[in-house]
Each structure stands twice: as C-alpha cells, then as structure tokens.
Design a protein around this motif. Structure first.
Motif, PDB file in Angstrom:
ATOM      1  N   LEU A 143     -70.172 -59.181 -10.227  1.00 21.74           N
ATOM      2  CA  LEU A 143     -69.312 -59.592  -9.002  1.00 21.74           C
ATOM      3  C   LEU A 143     -70.471 -60.097  -7.881  1.00 21.74           C
ATOM      4  O   LEU A 143     -70.009 -61.078  -7.273  1.00 21.74           O
ATOM      5  CB  LEU A 143     -68.622 -58.130  -8.264  1.00 21.74           C
ATOM      6  N   ALA A 144     -71.761 -59.601  -7.892  1.00 18.52           N
ATOM      7  CA  ALA A 144     -72.837 -59.989  -6.991  1.00 18.52           C
ATOM      8  C   ALA A 144     -73.027 -61.587  -7.482  1.00 18.52           C
ATOM      9  O   ALA A 144     -73.270 -62.256  -6.598  1.00 18.52           O
ATOM     10  CB  ALA A 144     -73.984 -59.205  -7.000  1.00 18.52           C
ATOM     11  N   ALA A 145     -73.058 -61.985  -8.604  1.00 18.53           N
ATOM     12  CA  ALA A 145     -73.447 -63.193  -8.950  1.00 18.53           C
ATOM     13  C   ALA A 145     -72.198 -64.109  -9.288  1.00 18.53           C
ATOM     14  O   ALA A 145     -72.495 -65.352  -9.167  1.00 18.53           O
ATOM     15  CB  ALA A 145     -73.827 -63.157 -10.483  1.00 18.53           C
ATOM     16  N   ALA A 146     -71.036 -63.580  -8.893  1.00 12.98           N
ATOM     17  CA  ALA A 146     -69.775 -64.357  -9.209  1.00 12.98           C
ATOM     18  C   ALA A 146     -69.661 -65.564  -7.869  1.00 12.98           C
ATOM     19  O   ALA A 146     -68.992 -66.611  -8.246  1.00 12.98           O
ATOM     20  CB  ALA A 146     -68.584 -63.496  -9.161  1.00 12.98           C
TER      21      ALA A 146
ATOM     22  N   ARG B  64     -65.326 -61.049 -16.060  1.00 12.40           N
ATOM     23  CA  ARG B  64     -64.791 -60.890 -17.273  1.00 12.40           C
ATOM     24  C   ARG B  64     -65.685 -60.441 -18.481  1.00 12.40           C
ATOM     25  O   ARG B  64     -66.841 -60.618 -18.369  1.00 12.40           O
ATOM     26  CB  ARG B  64     -64.229 -62.202 -18.231  1.00 12.40           C
ATOM     27  N   LEU B  65     -65.442 -59.009 -18.980  1.00 14.94           N
ATOM     28  CA  LEU B  65     -66.276 -58.465 -20.081  1.00 14.94           C
ATOM     29  C   LEU B  65     -65.672 -59.081 -21.470  1.00 14.94           C
ATOM     30  O   LEU B  65     -64.513 -58.678 -21.748  1.00 14.94           O
ATOM     31  CB  LEU B  65     -66.039 -57.163 -19.738  1.00 14.94           C
ATOM     32  N   LEU B  66     -66.514 -59.585 -22.120  1.00 14.76           N
ATOM     33  CA  LEU B  66     -66.197 -59.550 -23.772  1.00 14.76           C
ATOM     34  C   LEU B  66     -66.884 -58.564 -24.523  1.00 14.76           C
ATOM     35  O   LEU B  66     -67.904 -58.528 -24.826  1.00 14.76           O
ATOM     36  CB  LEU B  66     -66.848 -61.149 -23.973  1.00 14.76           C
ATOM     37  N   LEU B  67     -66.228 -57.697 -24.691  1.00 13.14           N
ATOM     38  CA  LEU B  67     -66.608 -56.520 -25.558  1.00 13.14           C
ATOM     39  C   LEU B  67     -66.595 -56.626 -27.074  1.00 13.14           C
ATOM     40  O   LEU B  67     -65.476 -56.880 -27.649  1.00 13.14           O
ATOM     41  CB  LEU B  67     -65.595 -55.487 -25.376  1.00 13.14           C
ATOM     42  N   ILE B  68     -67.898 -56.792 -27.439  1.00 10.29           N
ATOM     43  CA  ILE B  68     -68.018 -57.412 -28.982  1.00 10.29           C
ATOM     44  C   ILE B  68     -68.529 -56.186 -29.906  1.00 10.29           C
ATOM     45  O   ILE B  68     -69.656 -55.756 -29.590  1.00 10.29           O
ATOM     46  CB  ILE B  68     -68.873 -58.449 -29.064  1.00 10.29           C
ATOM     47  N   ARG B  69     -67.563 -55.987 -30.750  1.00  6.23           N
ATOM     48  CA  ARG B  69     -68.033 -54.954 -31.862  1.00  6.23           C
ATOM     49  C   ARG B  69     -69.350 -55.622 -32.787  1.00  6.23           C
ATOM     50  O   ARG B  69     -69.015 -56.575 -33.019  1.00  6.23           O
ATOM     51  CB  ARG B  69     -67.143 -54.185 -32.734  1.00  6.23           C
ATOM     52  N   HIS B  70     -70.178 -54.882 -32.893  1.00  6.06           N
ATOM     53  CA  HIS B  70     -71.292 -55.421 -33.930  1.00  6.06           C
ATOM     54  C   HIS B  70     -70.829 -55.710 -35.218  1.00  6.06           C
ATOM     55  O   HIS B  70     -69.718 -55.508 -35.625  1.00  6.06           O
ATOM     56  CB  HIS B  70     -72.310 -54.247 -34.143  1.00  6.06           C
ATOM     57  N   GLY B  71     -71.346 -56.549 -35.979  1.00  3.38           N
ATOM     58  CA  GLY B  71     -70.843 -56.970 -37.133  1.00  3.38           C
ATOM     59  C   GLY B  71     -71.152 -56.020 -38.228  1.00  3.38           C
ATOM     60  O   GLY B  71     -71.916 -54.810 -38.096  1.00  3.38           O
ATOM     61  N   GLN B  72     -70.891 -56.270 -39.646  1.00  7.14           N
ATOM     62  CA  GLN B  72     -70.969 -55.062 -40.630  1.00  7.14           C
ATOM     63  C   GLN B  72     -72.348 -54.531 -40.839  1.00  7.14           C
ATOM     64  O   GLN B  72     -73.260 -55.376 -40.866  1.00  7.14           O
ATOM     65  CB  GLN B  72     -70.472 -55.696 -42.028  1.00  7.14           C
TER      66      GLN B  72
ATOM     67  N   GLY C 151     -67.465 -65.608  -5.614  1.00 14.06           N
ATOM     68  CA  GLY C 151     -66.127 -65.909  -5.261  1.00 14.06           C
ATOM     69  C   GLY C 151     -65.411 -66.393  -6.232  1.00 14.06           C
ATOM     70  O   GLY C 151     -64.066 -66.865  -6.335  1.00 14.06           O
ATOM     71  N   ALA C 152     -65.886 -66.414  -7.743  1.00 12.17           N
ATOM     72  CA  ALA C 152     -65.460 -67.196  -8.998  1.00 12.17           C
ATOM     73  C   ALA C 152     -65.369 -65.937  -9.835  1.00 12.17           C
ATOM     74  O   ALA C 152     -64.953 -64.922  -9.588  1.00 12.17           O
ATOM     75  CB  ALA C 152     -66.205 -68.253  -9.693  1.00 12.17           C
ATOM     76  N   THR C 153     -65.333 -66.272 -11.332  1.00 12.03           N
ATOM     77  CA  THR C 153     -65.387 -65.379 -12.223  1.00 12.03           C
ATOM     78  C   THR C 153     -66.608 -65.502 -13.092  1.00 12.03           C
ATOM     79  O   THR C 153     -67.158 -66.528 -13.426  1.00 12.03           O
ATOM     80  CB  THR C 153     -63.944 -65.678 -13.050  1.00 12.03           C
ATOM     81  N   GLU C 154     -67.179 -64.149 -13.150  1.00 10.11           N
ATOM     82  CA  GLU C 154     -68.425 -64.186 -13.987  1.00 10.11           C
ATOM     83  C   GLU C 154     -68.157 -63.488 -15.179  1.00 10.11           C
ATOM     84  O   GLU C 154     -67.200 -62.770 -15.499  1.00 10.11           O
ATOM     85  CB  GLU C 154     -69.377 -63.528 -13.416  1.00 10.11           C
ATOM     86  N   THR C 155     -68.589 -64.089 -16.536  1.00 11.10           N
ATOM     87  CA  THR C 155     -68.361 -63.609 -17.633  1.00 11.10           C
ATOM     88  C   THR C 155     -69.587 -63.028 -18.367  1.00 11.10           C
ATOM     89  O   THR C 155     -70.460 -63.983 -18.628  1.00 11.10           O
ATOM     90  CB  THR C 155     -67.559 -64.911 -18.603  1.00 11.10           C
ATOM     91  N   VAL C 156     -69.415 -62.012 -19.075  1.00 20.74           N
ATOM     92  CA  VAL C 156     -70.471 -61.115 -19.475  1.00 20.74           C
ATOM     93  C   VAL C 156     -70.155 -60.819 -20.870  1.00 20.74           C
ATOM     94  O   VAL C 156     -69.026 -60.210 -21.148  1.00 20.74           O
ATOM     95  CB  VAL C 156     -70.737 -59.946 -18.523  1.00 20.74           C
ATOM     96  N   ALA C 157     -70.955 -61.037 -21.880  1.00 18.99           N
ATOM     97  CA  ALA C 157     -70.784 -60.628 -23.082  1.00 18.99           C
ATOM     98  C   ALA C 157     -71.404 -59.224 -23.376  1.00 18.99           C
ATOM     99  O   ALA C 157     -72.365 -59.212 -23.059  1.00 18.99           O
ATOM    100  CB  ALA C 157     -71.106 -61.688 -24.293  1.00 18.99           C
ATOM    101  N   VAL C 158     -70.784 -58.139 -23.948  1.00 21.07           N
ATOM    102  CA  VAL C 158     -71.046 -56.883 -24.015  1.00 21.07           C
ATOM    103  C   VAL C 158     -71.086 -56.536 -25.560  1.00 21.07           C
ATOM    104  O   VAL C 158     -70.055 -56.526 -26.005  1.00 21.07           O
ATOM    105  CB  VAL C 158     -70.408 -55.905 -23.198  1.00 21.07           C
ATOM    106  N   PHE C 159     -72.297 -56.230 -26.307  1.00 22.37           N
ATOM    107  CA  PHE C 159     -72.414 -56.189 -27.715  1.00 22.37           C
ATOM    108  C   PHE C 159     -72.614 -54.672 -27.771  1.00 22.37           C
ATOM    109  O   PHE C 159     -73.597 -54.099 -27.316  1.00 22.37           O
ATOM    110  CB  PHE C 159     -73.396 -56.749 -28.341  1.00 22.37           C
ATOM    111  N   THR C 160     -71.759 -54.267 -28.669  1.00 23.76           N
ATOM    112  CA  THR C 160     -71.445 -52.450 -28.475  1.00 23.76           C
ATOM    113  C   THR C 160     -70.782 -52.152 -29.816  1.00 23.76           C
ATOM    114  O   THR C 160     -70.809 -52.812 -30.924  1.00 23.76           O
ATOM    115  CB  THR C 160     -71.016 -52.044 -27.403  1.00 23.76           C
ATOM    116  N   HIS C 161     -69.906 -50.974 -29.890  1.00 24.06           N
ATOM    117  CA  HIS C 161     -69.531 -50.234 -30.920  1.00 24.06           C
ATOM    118  C   HIS C 161     -67.956 -49.818 -30.684  1.00 24.06           C
ATOM    119  O   HIS C 161     -67.426 -50.095 -29.636  1.00 24.06           O
ATOM    120  CB  HIS C 161     -70.643 -48.881 -31.228  1.00 24.06           C
ATOM    121  N   GLY C 162     -67.516 -49.411 -31.926  1.00 32.21           N
ATOM    122  CA  GLY C 162     -65.921 -49.401 -31.881  1.00 32.21           C
ATOM    123  C   GLY C 162     -65.805 -48.109 -30.979  1.00 32.21           C
ATOM    124  O   GLY C 162     -64.808 -48.109 -30.057  1.00 32.21           O
ATOM    125  N   GLY C 163     -66.344 -47.036 -31.059  1.00 33.86           N
ATOM    126  CA  GLY C 163     -66.048 -45.951 -30.090  1.00 33.86           C
ATOM    127  C   GLY C 163     -66.271 -46.237 -28.592  1.00 33.86           C
ATOM    128  O   GLY C 163     -65.635 -45.739 -27.759  1.00 33.86           O
TER     129      GLY C 163
END
Length: 225
Positions: free
Chosen positions: A141-144, A9-17, A146-158
């Motif tokens: 996937l390598a770390a999962a 699971r990728l949590l794609l997070i846009r930066h704050g203001q 057999g389950a679900t791995e959740t990664v938070a990705v802090f990035t940008h609108g584009g």
C-alpha cells in the motif's frame, strides 16, 4: 469500473512439484525436474503482469520456484520465514506417501490441534501467516501511490489455505471447517483494499479473483504433489 482507491494484489503461488518416493516433505526438499519446468511456466506468466515485488517462503522448494521468476523479471527475492508450511514436528520421520495416505491434515480442525507433540498448532500457524500477509499488504500500500501494487508470494498449499482464511476475516481461534485444493505451481489471486474499497463501505475489503489457477501450465504439468 476502477474505484480509484489503492489496493494490493497478492499472487499466491504454490511451489512446483517437489520430493519423490519415500522422501520427507520438510524444509530442505527440492523441486523435481517437473517442478523446475512448472517454475519456468510461472515465470513466463508473471512476465505479462506488472509484478513489483517477489516474496518467498524459506523452504527450498518455494525458493527454487521463485528463483525462476526472479531471473525472468530481474527482481530480488525477499525471504519471509512466516510463509513456510505448517510445522508438523515430525517432518524427518514421515514420508510424503504416508502424509497423503493418512490424510492426516483432515484430522486437524480446532485451533489447538497439531500434527504431533512437537508440531505447530493451527492457531499459531494462522497467526504467523496472517501477520506476514498483512505486512506485505501494508508495504504494498505504501508503494502503490494511489494505484494497485502486485506482489507475487511463493509459498505452500497449507499456507494458501491459511491465506484464504485471512482474506475472509477468519481469526486464529476459529475452527478450520473448510478446505482448499491447491495444485503445484497454481496461482491464487487476492486483491486487498486496506483502506476500504468505498469511502462509505467496509474496511479491509477483499476480492478473490481466481483460485488454484493452472491455465499457465501445459496439461501434462498439472500435479497435486
């Protein structure tokens, strides 16, 4: 119903203001006071999730947003330059107000298009974002185990717009014919099954769980720029 196949699971997070009147929107622009508040709300929201890894763009506004979650969760930050915003080539010359007023991003839709002569093409942008996300998923996937791995990705609108194209199998040479509205400090959640979701189904199955979600923010902290 759980399907028993490993996913990321990728949590794609846009930066704050970030920024302010007359400021450019380049890599060194920092969060505003409101952006820092938004970052703290993201951190509290992620504390309720089993997040195993934090990855951030190298841009100052993304790193600052991620740092609040790193402190709250006690995780290290991994910095990936490929998650940066599209390189316009004239960031030091154009203000945020001009970018918004001109809606210059709406001029770009073919793979060879770029903001300026020194800027990055849409195809080049898509290639680097796709490569970064694919690598994050493979590591997850390598770390999962057999389950679900959740990664938070802090990035940008584009970058999140490019991520949606990656998620649904669009290639760097495909035209950009759809847009994605992404608020500051929003969360877009994508789940990826790199080995397929079903033994007899499609490979690289992807599900979009939420897009541009700001429910973790008080109404007064919901912003576009």
């Amino acid at each position: 119903m759980p399907d028993g196949r490993p996913s990321v699971r990728l949590l794609l997070i846009r930066h704050g203001q970030a920024g302010g009147p007359g400021l450019v929107y380049g890599p060194t622009v920092a969060l505003t006071a409101r952006g820092l508040e938004q970052a703290s709300h993201i951190a509290e929201g992620l504390a309720a999730r089993d997040v195993t890894r934090l990855v951030t763009s190298h841009y100052a506004r993304a790193r600052q947003t991620a740092e609040a979650s790193a402190r709250r969760l006690g995780h290290e930050l991994d910095i990936d330059d490929r998650l940066g915003e599209i390189e316009m080539g004239d960031e030091s010359e154009v203000s945020i107000a001009e970018i918004i007023q001109e809606q210059r991003y709406l001029r770009l839709w073919q793979p060879h298009h770029r903001h300026s002569e020194r800027g990055e093409t849409l195809a080049g942008f898509q290639e680097r974002v796709s490569a970064a996300l694919s690598e994050i998923v493979e590591r997850g996937l390598a770390a999962a185990d057999g389950a679900t791995e959740t990664v938070a990705v802090f990035t940008h609108g584009g970058t999140i717009a490019a991520a949606m194209r990656w998620a649904y199998g669009q290639m760097p040479h495909d035209d950009w014919l759809a847009d994605v509205e992404i608020h500051n400090a929003s969360i877009t959640e994508i789940e990826r099954w790199p080995l397929g979701r079903h033994p007899e189904g499609a490979p690289q199955h992807t599900a979009l769980h939420r897009l541009n979600d700001v429910r973790h923010l008080p109404a007064e902290l919901v912003t576009d720029f």
